[in-house]
Design an enzyme around this catalytic site. Structure first.
Site, PDB file in Angstrom:
ATOM      1  N   HIS A  55       2.044   2.394   0.950  1.00 13.43           N
ATOM      2  CA  HIS A  55       2.594   1.955   2.235  1.00 13.43           C
ATOM      3  C   HIS A  55       4.063   2.348   2.222  1.00 13.43           C
ATOM      4  O   HIS A  55       4.684   2.373   1.144  1.00 13.43           O
ATOM      5  CB  HIS A  55       2.563   0.441   2.380  1.00 13.43           C
ATOM      6  CG  HIS A  55       1.209  -0.183   2.281  1.00 13.43           C
ATOM      7  ND1 HIS A  55       0.646  -0.565   1.093  1.00 13.43           N
ATOM      8  CD2 HIS A  55       0.317  -0.525   3.233  1.00 13.43           C
ATOM      9  CE1 HIS A  55      -0.533  -1.110   1.307  1.00 13.43           C
ATOM     10  NE2 HIS A  55      -0.764  -1.091   2.600  1.00 13.43           N
ATOM     11  N   ASP A  58       6.050   0.069   0.063  1.00 12.28           N
ATOM     12  CA  ASP A  58       5.808   0.031  -1.386  1.00 12.28           C
ATOM     13  C   ASP A  58       6.875   0.872  -2.083  1.00 12.28           C
ATOM     14  O   ASP A  58       7.184   0.664  -3.253  1.00 12.28           O
ATOM     15  CB  ASP A  58       4.443   0.633  -1.756  1.00 12.28           C
ATOM     16  CG  ASP A  58       3.275  -0.145  -1.179  1.00 12.28           C
ATOM     17  OD1 ASP A  58       3.450  -1.326  -0.858  1.00 12.28           O
ATOM     18  OD2 ASP A  58       2.183   0.461  -1.041  1.00 12.28           O
ATOM     19  N   MET A  89      -2.653  10.116   0.184  1.00 16.34           N
ATOM     20  CA  MET A  89      -2.783   9.221   1.338  1.00 16.34           C
ATOM     21  C   MET A  89      -1.537   8.340   1.476  1.00 16.34           C
ATOM     22  O   MET A  89      -0.960   7.931   0.478  1.00 16.34           O
ATOM     23  CB  MET A  89      -4.036   8.347   1.150  1.00 16.34           C
ATOM     24  CG  MET A  89      -4.296   7.325   2.220  1.00 16.34           C
ATOM     25  SD  MET A  89      -3.416   5.753   1.990  1.00 16.34           S
ATOM     26  CE  MET A  89      -4.719   4.715   1.356  1.00 16.34           C
ATOM     27  N   GLU A 182      -9.559   1.631   8.634  1.00 17.07           N
ATOM     28  CA  GLU A 182     -10.184   0.713   7.663  1.00 17.07           C
ATOM     29  C   GLU A 182     -10.544  -0.608   8.323  1.00 17.07           C
ATOM     30  O   GLU A 182      -9.685  -1.298   8.873  1.00 17.07           O
ATOM     31  CB  GLU A 182      -9.209   0.486   6.504  1.00 17.07           C
ATOM     32  CG  GLU A 182      -9.722  -0.497   5.464  1.00 17.07           C
ATOM     33  CD  GLU A 182      -8.759  -0.634   4.287  1.00 17.07           C
ATOM     34  OE1 GLU A 182      -7.853   0.210   4.129  1.00 17.07           O
ATOM     35  OE2 GLU A 182      -8.916  -1.607   3.534  1.00 17.07           O
ATOM     36  N   LYS A 184     -12.015  -4.562   8.432  1.00 17.31           N
ATOM     37  CA  LYS A 184     -12.083  -5.808   7.644  1.00 17.31           C
ATOM     38  C   LYS A 184     -12.443  -6.917   8.624  1.00 17.31           C
ATOM     39  O   LYS A 184     -11.882  -6.978   9.713  1.00 17.31           O
ATOM     40  CB  LYS A 184     -10.735  -6.078   6.986  1.00 17.31           C
ATOM     41  CG  LYS A 184     -10.759  -7.219   5.991  1.00 17.31           C
ATOM     42  CD  LYS A 184      -9.431  -7.335   5.239  1.00 17.31           C
ATOM     43  CE  LYS A 184      -9.484  -8.440   4.224  1.00 17.31           C
ATOM     44  NZ  LYS A 184      -8.212  -8.593   3.494  1.00 17.31           N
ATOM     45  N   GLU A 218     -14.110  -0.023   2.815  1.00 18.23           N
ATOM     46  CA  GLU A 218     -13.777  -0.704   1.551  1.00 18.23           C
ATOM     47  C   GLU A 218     -14.948  -1.581   1.112  1.00 18.23           C
ATOM     48  O   GLU A 218     -15.485  -2.358   1.915  1.00 18.23           O
ATOM     49  CB  GLU A 218     -12.518  -1.549   1.717  1.00 18.23           C
ATOM     50  CG  GLU A 218     -12.240  -2.381   0.463  1.00 18.23           C
ATOM     51  CD  GLU A 218     -10.895  -3.082   0.438  1.00 18.23           C
ATOM     52  OE1 GLU A 218      -9.893  -2.448   0.830  1.00 18.23           O
ATOM     53  OE2 GLU A 218     -10.857  -4.254   0.025  1.00 18.23           O
ATOM     54  N   HIS A 221     -14.568  -5.293   1.915  1.00 17.12           N
ATOM     55  CA  HIS A 221     -14.579  -5.689   3.324  1.00 17.12           C
ATOM     56  C   HIS A 221     -15.990  -5.667   3.917  1.00 17.12           C
ATOM     57  O   HIS A 221     -16.359  -6.560   4.680  1.00 17.12           O
ATOM     58  CB  HIS A 221     -13.631  -4.798   4.122  1.00 17.12           C
ATOM     59  CG  HIS A 221     -12.218  -4.870   3.616  1.00 17.12           C
ATOM     60  ND1 HIS A 221     -11.208  -4.105   4.117  1.00 17.12           N
ATOM     61  CD2 HIS A 221     -11.654  -5.634   2.641  1.00 17.12           C
ATOM     62  CE1 HIS A 221     -10.077  -4.385   3.469  1.00 17.12           C
ATOM     63  NE2 HIS A 221     -10.325  -5.295   2.573  1.00 17.12           N
ATOM     64  N   ASP A 246     -12.033   3.079  -0.092  1.00 14.70           N
ATOM     65  CA  ASP A 246     -11.374   2.046  -0.897  1.00 14.70           C
ATOM     66  C   ASP A 246     -12.414   1.424  -1.823  1.00 14.70           C
ATOM     67  O   ASP A 246     -13.267   0.633  -1.402  1.00 14.70           O
ATOM     68  CB  ASP A 246     -10.760   0.958   0.002  1.00 14.70           C
ATOM     69  CG  ASP A 246      -9.391   1.369   0.537  1.00 14.70           C
ATOM     70  OD1 ASP A 246      -8.976   2.527   0.303  1.00 14.70           O
ATOM     71  OD2 ASP A 246      -8.725   0.531   1.176  1.00 14.70           O
ATOM     72  N   ASP A 256     -11.118 -12.071   0.342  1.00 13.54           N
ATOM     73  CA  ASP A 256     -11.028 -10.668  -0.087  1.00 13.54           C
ATOM     74  C   ASP A 256     -10.589 -10.612  -1.545  1.00 13.54           C
ATOM     75  O   ASP A 256      -9.418 -10.825  -1.862  1.00 13.54           O
ATOM     76  CB  ASP A 256      -9.997  -9.961   0.803  1.00 13.54           C
ATOM     77  CG  ASP A 256      -9.919  -8.471   0.543  1.00 13.54           C
ATOM     78  OD1 ASP A 256     -10.887  -7.899   0.029  1.00 13.54           O
ATOM     79  OD2 ASP A 256      -8.872  -7.882   0.883  1.00 13.54           O
ATOM     80  N   ASP A 258     -10.868  -8.020  -3.902  1.00  7.95           N
ATOM     81  CA  ASP A 258     -10.252  -6.772  -4.398  1.00  7.95           C
ATOM     82  C   ASP A 258     -10.361  -6.637  -5.917  1.00  7.95           C
ATOM     83  O   ASP A 258      -9.377  -6.329  -6.601  1.00  7.95           O
ATOM     84  CB  ASP A 258      -8.769  -6.692  -3.976  1.00  7.95           C
ATOM     85  CG  ASP A 258      -8.588  -6.477  -2.481  1.00  7.95           C
ATOM     86  OD1 ASP A 258      -9.489  -5.915  -1.835  1.00  7.95           O
ATOM     87  OD2 ASP A 258      -7.526  -6.869  -1.960  1.00  7.95           O
ATOM     88  N   ASP A 292      -8.676   0.465  -4.405  1.00  7.42           N
ATOM     89  CA  ASP A 292      -7.841  -0.527  -3.729  1.00  7.42           C
ATOM     90  C   ASP A 292      -8.224  -1.889  -4.302  1.00  7.42           C
ATOM     91  O   ASP A 292      -8.972  -2.646  -3.692  1.00  7.42           O
ATOM     92  CB  ASP A 292      -8.072  -0.478  -2.213  1.00  7.42           C
ATOM     93  CG  ASP A 292      -7.143  -1.442  -1.487  1.00  7.42           C
ATOM     94  OD1 ASP A 292      -6.210  -1.954  -2.124  1.00  7.42           O
ATOM     95  OD2 ASP A 292      -7.365  -1.692  -0.288  1.00  7.42           O
TER      96      ASP A 292
HETATM   97  C1  GCO Z   1      -6.903  -5.423   1.947  1.00  4.01           C
HETATM   98  C2  GCO Z   1      -6.690  -4.062   2.483  1.00  4.01           C
HETATM   99  C3  GCO Z   1      -5.427  -3.383   2.184  1.00  4.01           C
HETATM  100  C4  GCO Z   1      -5.369  -1.984   2.779  1.00  4.01           C
HETATM  101  C5  GCO Z   1      -4.061  -1.382   2.509  1.00  4.01           C
HETATM  102  C6  GCO Z   1      -3.970   0.046   2.988  1.00  4.01           C
HETATM  103  O1  GCO Z   1      -7.023  -5.586   0.735  1.00  4.01           O
HETATM  104  O2  GCO Z   1      -7.097  -6.288   2.742  1.00  4.01           O
HETATM  105  O3  GCO Z   1      -7.720  -3.325   1.911  1.00  4.01           O
HETATM  106  O4  GCO Z   1      -5.307  -3.278   0.806  1.00  4.01           O
HETATM  107  O5  GCO Z   1      -6.363  -1.150   2.274  1.00  4.01           O
HETATM  108  O6  GCO Z   1      -3.106  -2.159   3.119  1.00  4.01           O
HETATM  109  O7  GCO Z   1      -3.909   0.058   4.335  1.00  4.01           O
HETATM  110 MN    MN Z   2      -8.289  -1.527   1.499  1.00  7.61          MN
HETATM  111 MN    MN Z   3      -9.463  -5.652   0.418  1.00  5.76          MN
END
Ligand code: GCO
Ligand code: MN
Ligand code: MN
Length: 396
Positions: A55, A58, A89, A182, A184, A218, A221, A246, A256, A258, A292
């Protein structure tokens, strides 16, 4: 070095925000120090990754003056050159600052939408400067809790306006970038607009430049929404819209998570890798294999790099297992007996002749229904490949 150790040719990438995640959550403070982006680059290169994604914030802190931005970017580019890492990306942080509390591109206040658009223009410039060809849009704040605040149809229209504007910008600048949206279903908003990859695939067809826009599904998600990531990715691939991915892991019905790739639902992870790698003679996903995910909050920095290696190694191990599964003679045999190929040509492309032949086919529903399909055997063979009790080619 084992054959499962990652190398740059595997095209594994991580977000700066993933390995760099200091472990803050809604209930607790950071548990690890913030890692410098250049340090992340060096460590990931050592681990065998291909690149990093980011981002805008970041790398360049929110509100940094131009001279500081330029210094940071210069230093980062030097580290890219030194490590051989790439930035395939880039994306915009449109969720951290309080200005985005009611959304970014979909907010009711047009000043917020203007700010979001301008921030994204700058972030696209940054991505282009770092060589990114994929630009991700994750609308984390594009949603609502008090749904009476706006008609969701207006939110969709505003999102479309923003993407159309930005597509034209990228064309005007000649950046040669593509966008990946993306989905979610929720978090951080109560409900997020365009909640699944399927809904985004339709939305793309309503844009001014649909050819420039694809999806970034993702695992976490789609799973949060109770859906199959494998089916979502397959639909995207079939539509030539899988522009990015992702990879992580998630248990159904949770926030979420991750998690490290493959650490939950190994069967879905296996099937996803098999799909992405084009096993069974079908098209392969050619983009970067992006993780991700976040290291567990229990970890220090040693655990962070263990996490990164774990994501990549699990992917490669599953790839080898998927290859062995598809080469297994019993699997080949089971799959070969599934369909009545000779009827296929009759079933697509209507004509009166085909209709007549279709009606004349000797089809006895009860007779057809009596045949067992052998899917229990097929699935168990797959499980045994995953569990490691079945050698490639062995039918014992
Ligand atoms: C999340 C999202 C984020 C996005 C990231 C890139 O975990 O809710 O996946 O991680 O992927 O902000 O846009
Ligand atoms: Mn993501
Ligand atoms: Mn996520």
């Amino acid at each position: 070095m084992s054959r499962f150790d990652p190398i740059p040719e595997d095209r594994f990438t991580f977000g700066l925000w993933t390995v760099g995640n200091p472990g803050r959550d809604p209930f607790g403070d950071a548990v690890r120090p913030v890692l410098h982006p250049v340090h992340i680059l060096r460590k990931l290169a050592e681990c065998g990754a291909f690149g990093v994604n980011l981002h805008d914030n970041d790398l360049v802190p929110f509100g940094a003056p131009a001279a500081e931005r330029d210094r940071i970017v210069r230093e980062f580019k030097a580290a890219l050159a030194e490590t051989g890492m790439v930035v395939p990306m880039a994306t915009t942080n449109l969720f951290t600052h309080p200005v985005f509390k009611d959304g970014a591109f979909t907010a009711n206040d047009s000043k917020v939408r203007a700010y979001a658009l301008r921030k994204t223009l700058d972030a696209i410039d940054l991505g282009a400067e770092l060589g990114a060809k994929i630009y991700v849009f994750w609308g984390g704040r594009e949603g609502s809790e008090a749904d009476a605040c706006r008609d969701p149809r207006d939110a969709i229209k505003r999102f479309r306006d923003a993407l159309d504007f930005l597509c034209e910008y990228v064309r005007d600048r000649g950046y040669g970038m593509k966008f990946a949206l993306e989905a979610k279903p929720n978090e951080p908003r109560g409900d997020i607009y365009l909640p699944t990859t399927g809904s985004i695939l339709h939305f793309i067809s309503t844009l001014s430049h649909p050819e420039m826009v694809g999806v970034n599904p993702e695992v976490a998600h789609e799973t949060m929404a109770g859906l199959s990531m494998v089916h979502a990715v397959a639909q995207a691939m079939e539509a030539n819209k899988l522009f990015h991915i992702d990879l992580n892991a998630q248990r159904i019905g949770r926030y979420d998570q991750d998690l490290r790739f493959g650490s939950e639902d190994l069967k879905q992870a296996f099937l996803l890798v098999r799909l992405l790698e084009g096993m069974g003679g079908r098209g392969r996903y050619e983009g970067p294999r992006h993780f991700d995910a976040h290291p567990y909050r229990t970890e220090d920095e040693t655990g962070v790099w263990e996490f990164a290696r774990g994501c990549m190694r699990t992917y490669k191990i599953l790839k080898a297992k998927a290859k062995a599964f598809d080469a297994d003679p019993e699997v080949i045999d089971l799959l070969a007996h599934q369909e009545s190929w000779e009827i296929d040509p009759l079933l697509k492309g209507y004509s009166r002749e085909k209709e007549r032949k279709l009606r004349a086919l000797p089809l006895d529903a009860n007779d057809i229904a009596r045949r067992g399909l052998g899917y229990e055997r097929l699935d168990q063979i797959m499980m045994e490949h995953i569990l490691g009790t079945r050698d490639a080619g062995s039918t014992s």
